[in-house]
Design a protein around this motif. Sequence first.
Motif, mmCIF file in Angstrom:
data_model
loop_
_atom_site.group_PDB
_atom_site.id
_atom_site.type_symbol
_atom_site.label_atom_id
_atom_site.label_comp_id
_atom_site.label_asym_id
_atom_site.label_seq_id
_atom_site.Cartn_x
_atom_site.Cartn_y
_atom_site.Cartn_z
ATOM 1 N N SER A 193 0.807 -1.228 0.000
ATOM 2 C CA SER A 193 0.000 0.000 0.000
ATOM 3 C C SER A 193 0.833 1.268 0.000
ATOM 4 O O SER A 193 0.352 2.325 -0.393
ATOM 5 N N GLY A 194 2.085 1.198 0.463
ATOM 6 C CA GLY A 194 2.898 2.398 0.596
ATOM 7 C C GLY A 194 2.635 3.160 1.874
ATOM 8 O O GLY A 194 3.160 4.246 2.077
ATOM 9 N N LYS A 195 1.847 2.576 2.759
ATOM 10 C CA LYS A 195 1.478 3.246 4.015
ATOM 11 C C LYS A 195 2.631 3.191 5.021
ATOM 12 O O LYS A 195 3.450 2.276 5.012
ATOM 13 N N ASN A 196 2.686 4.200 5.897
ATOM 14 C CA ASN A 196 3.648 4.217 6.990
ATOM 15 C C ASN A 196 3.089 3.471 8.193
ATOM 16 O O ASN A 196 1.914 3.619 8.531
ATOM 17 N N TYR A 197 3.927 2.705 8.860
ATOM 18 C CA TYR A 197 3.496 1.943 10.037
ATOM 19 C C TYR A 197 4.479 2.136 11.186
ATOM 20 O O TYR A 197 5.681 2.350 10.972
ATOM 21 N N ARG A 198 3.930 2.018 12.390
ATOM 22 C CA ARG A 198 4.778 1.990 13.583
ATOM 23 C C ARG A 198 4.547 0.742 14.429
ATOM 24 O O ARG A 198 5.267 0.509 15.389
ATOM 25 N N LEU A 199 3.557 -0.063 14.052
ATOM 26 C CA LEU A 199 3.231 -1.235 14.871
ATOM 27 C C LEU A 199 2.456 -2.255 14.051
ATOM 28 O O LEU A 199 1.625 -1.895 13.209
ATOM 29 N N VAL A 200 2.727 -3.548 14.325
ATOM 30 C CA VAL A 200 1.921 -4.649 13.806
ATOM 31 C C VAL A 200 1.256 -5.333 14.991
ATOM 32 O O VAL A 200 1.903 -5.588 16.013
ATOM 33 N N VAL A 201 -0.051 -5.601 14.897
ATOM 34 C CA VAL A 201 -0.765 -6.310 15.961
ATOM 35 C C VAL A 201 -1.478 -7.509 15.335
ATOM 36 O O VAL A 201 -2.095 -7.390 14.275
ATOM 37 N N ILE A 202 -1.380 -8.650 15.990
ATOM 38 C CA ILE A 202 -1.967 -9.886 15.463
ATOM 39 C C ILE A 202 -2.825 -10.531 16.544
ATOM 40 O O ILE A 202 -2.376 -10.699 17.679
ATOM 41 N N GLY A 203 -4.063 -10.877 16.196
ATOM 42 C CA GLY A 203 -4.967 -11.538 17.124
ATOM 43 C C GLY A 203 -5.434 -12.874 16.577
ATOM 44 O O GLY A 203 -5.721 -13.001 15.379
ATOM 45 N N THR A 204 -5.517 -13.886 17.454
ATOM 46 C CA THR A 204 -5.907 -15.224 17.006
ATOM 47 C C THR A 204 -6.372 -16.066 18.179
ATOM 48 O O THR A 204 -6.196 -15.713 19.342
ATOM 49 N N SER A 205 -6.989 -17.209 17.856
ATOM 50 C CA SER A 205 -7.470 -18.125 18.889
ATOM 51 C C SER A 205 -7.257 -19.560 18.397
ATOM 52 O O SER A 205 -6.123 -19.977 18.210
ATOM 53 N N THR A 206 -8.325 -20.313 18.152
ATOM 54 C CA THR A 206 -8.196 -21.716 17.732
ATOM 55 C C THR A 206 -7.382 -21.822 16.446
ATOM 56 O O THR A 206 -7.695 -21.193 15.447
ATOM 57 N N GLY A 207 -6.327 -22.629 16.488
ATOM 58 C CA GLY A 207 -5.432 -22.764 15.347
ATOM 59 C C GLY A 207 -4.321 -21.740 15.341
ATOM 60 O O GLY A 207 -3.422 -21.789 14.490
ATOM 61 N N GLY A 208 -4.348 -20.819 16.300
ATOM 62 C CA GLY A 208 -3.389 -19.724 16.327
ATOM 63 C C GLY A 208 -1.945 -20.118 16.572
ATOM 64 O O GLY A 208 -1.041 -19.553 15.943
ATOM 65 N N PRO A 209 -1.657 -21.058 17.477
ATOM 66 C CA PRO A 209 -0.247 -21.400 17.705
ATOM 67 C C PRO A 209 0.485 -21.826 16.438
ATOM 68 O O PRO A 209 1.606 -21.388 16.171
ATOM 69 N N VAL A 210 -0.150 -22.658 15.629
ATOM 70 C CA VAL A 210 0.466 -23.081 14.371
ATOM 71 C C VAL A 210 0.548 -21.907 13.400
ATOM 72 O O VAL A 210 1.563 -21.711 12.719
ATOM 73 N N ALA A 211 -0.512 -21.103 13.325
ATOM 74 C CA ALA A 211 -0.522 -19.961 12.402
ATOM 75 C C ALA A 211 0.558 -18.947 12.771
ATOM 76 O O ALA A 211 1.283 -18.446 11.901
ATOM 77 N N LEU A 212 0.686 -18.632 14.055
ATOM 78 C CA LEU A 212 1.702 -17.676 14.482
ATOM 79 C C LEU A 212 3.102 -18.204 14.205
ATOM 80 O O LEU A 212 3.982 -17.468 13.744
ATOM 81 N N GLN A 213 3.319 -19.471 14.481
ATOM 82 C CA GLN A 213 4.635 -20.055 14.206
ATOM 83 C C GLN A 213 4.948 -19.996 12.721
ATOM 84 O O GLN A 213 6.074 -19.677 12.323
ATOM 85 N N SER A 214 3.948 -20.270 11.889
ATOM 86 C CA SER A 214 4.138 -20.227 10.445
ATOM 87 C C SER A 214 4.577 -18.845 9.986
ATOM 88 O O SER A 214 5.476 -18.705 9.154
ATOM 89 N N ILE A 215 3.961 -17.805 10.529
ATOM 90 C CA ILE A 215 4.261 -16.432 10.106
ATOM 91 C C ILE A 215 5.570 -15.934 10.702
ATOM 92 O O ILE A 215 6.458 -15.441 9.996
ATOM 93 N N LEU A 216 5.723 -16.057 12.001
ATOM 94 C CA LEU A 216 6.847 -15.429 12.692
ATOM 95 C C LEU A 216 8.187 -16.055 12.325
ATOM 96 O O LEU A 216 9.211 -15.373 12.314
#
Length: 387
Positions: A193-216
């Motif tokens: 998008s070309g947007k400026n950012y100062r923070l990333v926030v991620i929220g998750t629940s069921t299935g989240g541990p695998v999803a977060l590990q995949s991304i991070l």
Amino acid sequence: MPVKVLIVDDSSFFRRRVSEILAADSDIDVIDTAVNGADAVAKAAALRPDVITMDVEMPVLDGISAVKQIMAKTPTPILMFSSLTREGAGATLDALDAGALDFLPKKFEDIARNNDDAVAILQRKVKELGRRRLMSWRRPAMATPTTAPGSTAALNNARPVRAPQSQFTQSRTQTEPSVSASPSPRVNGFRASGKNYRLVVIGTSTGGPVALQSILTQLPRNFPLPILLVQHMPSAFTPAFAQRLNNLCKIDVKEAEQGDTLKPGTAYLAPGGQQMMLDPRATTAKLKVFTDDNPRITYKPSVDVTFASSAKKFGGDVLAIVLTGMGADGREGARMLKQYGARVWAQDERSCVVYGMPQAVVSAGLHDHQLALEDVASHLIKEVGHG
């Protein structure tokens, strides 16, 4: 069509109790029980249940080994029952790595405030996981580490030496400028998008541990922004989960603590049973971690709470990502973020374990993109101008 369930536990009392609870729901059909992991592997192949509930510690073949064999032979959504101890947390995370999708405390009084709520949660989780099987479920692909989680090799090899990083503070006029993404790069048709950012926030629940590990695990060690993580998880589990992610990732990952100052290239996991927000009174970007007794807030930690405080602190300079999870936590926080001009991404239905939280955001028209789990990391790197 009722969800067909196989219950696996070496305790006859627990098998009977879980069977009675699930059978009380007309949308669930308990088709059989198994007394150990080997019995579970055989019955999973013969009966083809839609969901399996699995104990961790059993004779003959333990739950983790049974999960591995079932996922290799007849992939099936599996719900683990775990003790809320440090050892139980580690074993449950191992089971999730092996292919299980979700977990619940084995003591039902740890699930909810009263027995009726606990029963409803168990029934709901089983039905949600069962729907994934009925929709030709397939476990989302994830980045698989080459070394065992928590092993000495993982600790030695996955943690590159990094130079000290400057503090990440609130004001754009201070030492750390906002990150600006180029509007031109494309990844698989995705345009930053070309947007400026100062923070990333991620929220998750069921299935989240695998999803977060995949991304991070795909983010580079010099990722230019801090990341706040909200995963619905008991307090006994979040220290072990943060440590596991830290061992596997190039970026730093830690369980958030009161007064933490946000730093780029560091992810902060909200502690289970508490709320994590940005301290509105601090002149720099510091975390406030606190016990929340508000009965109107169901989730502790809550994605809505963290999202809302991010909006108040950083306005539109936030990229929020809502991943797989049951319920609608994150929708109202996403609404506030959008009012400030922030961007919101939602995981797509195909790659979700439970398309609840992302669906709530999408149905409310609050998302800028829907992304498959396997695309989130590469698109995130491009979006913040680091790729």
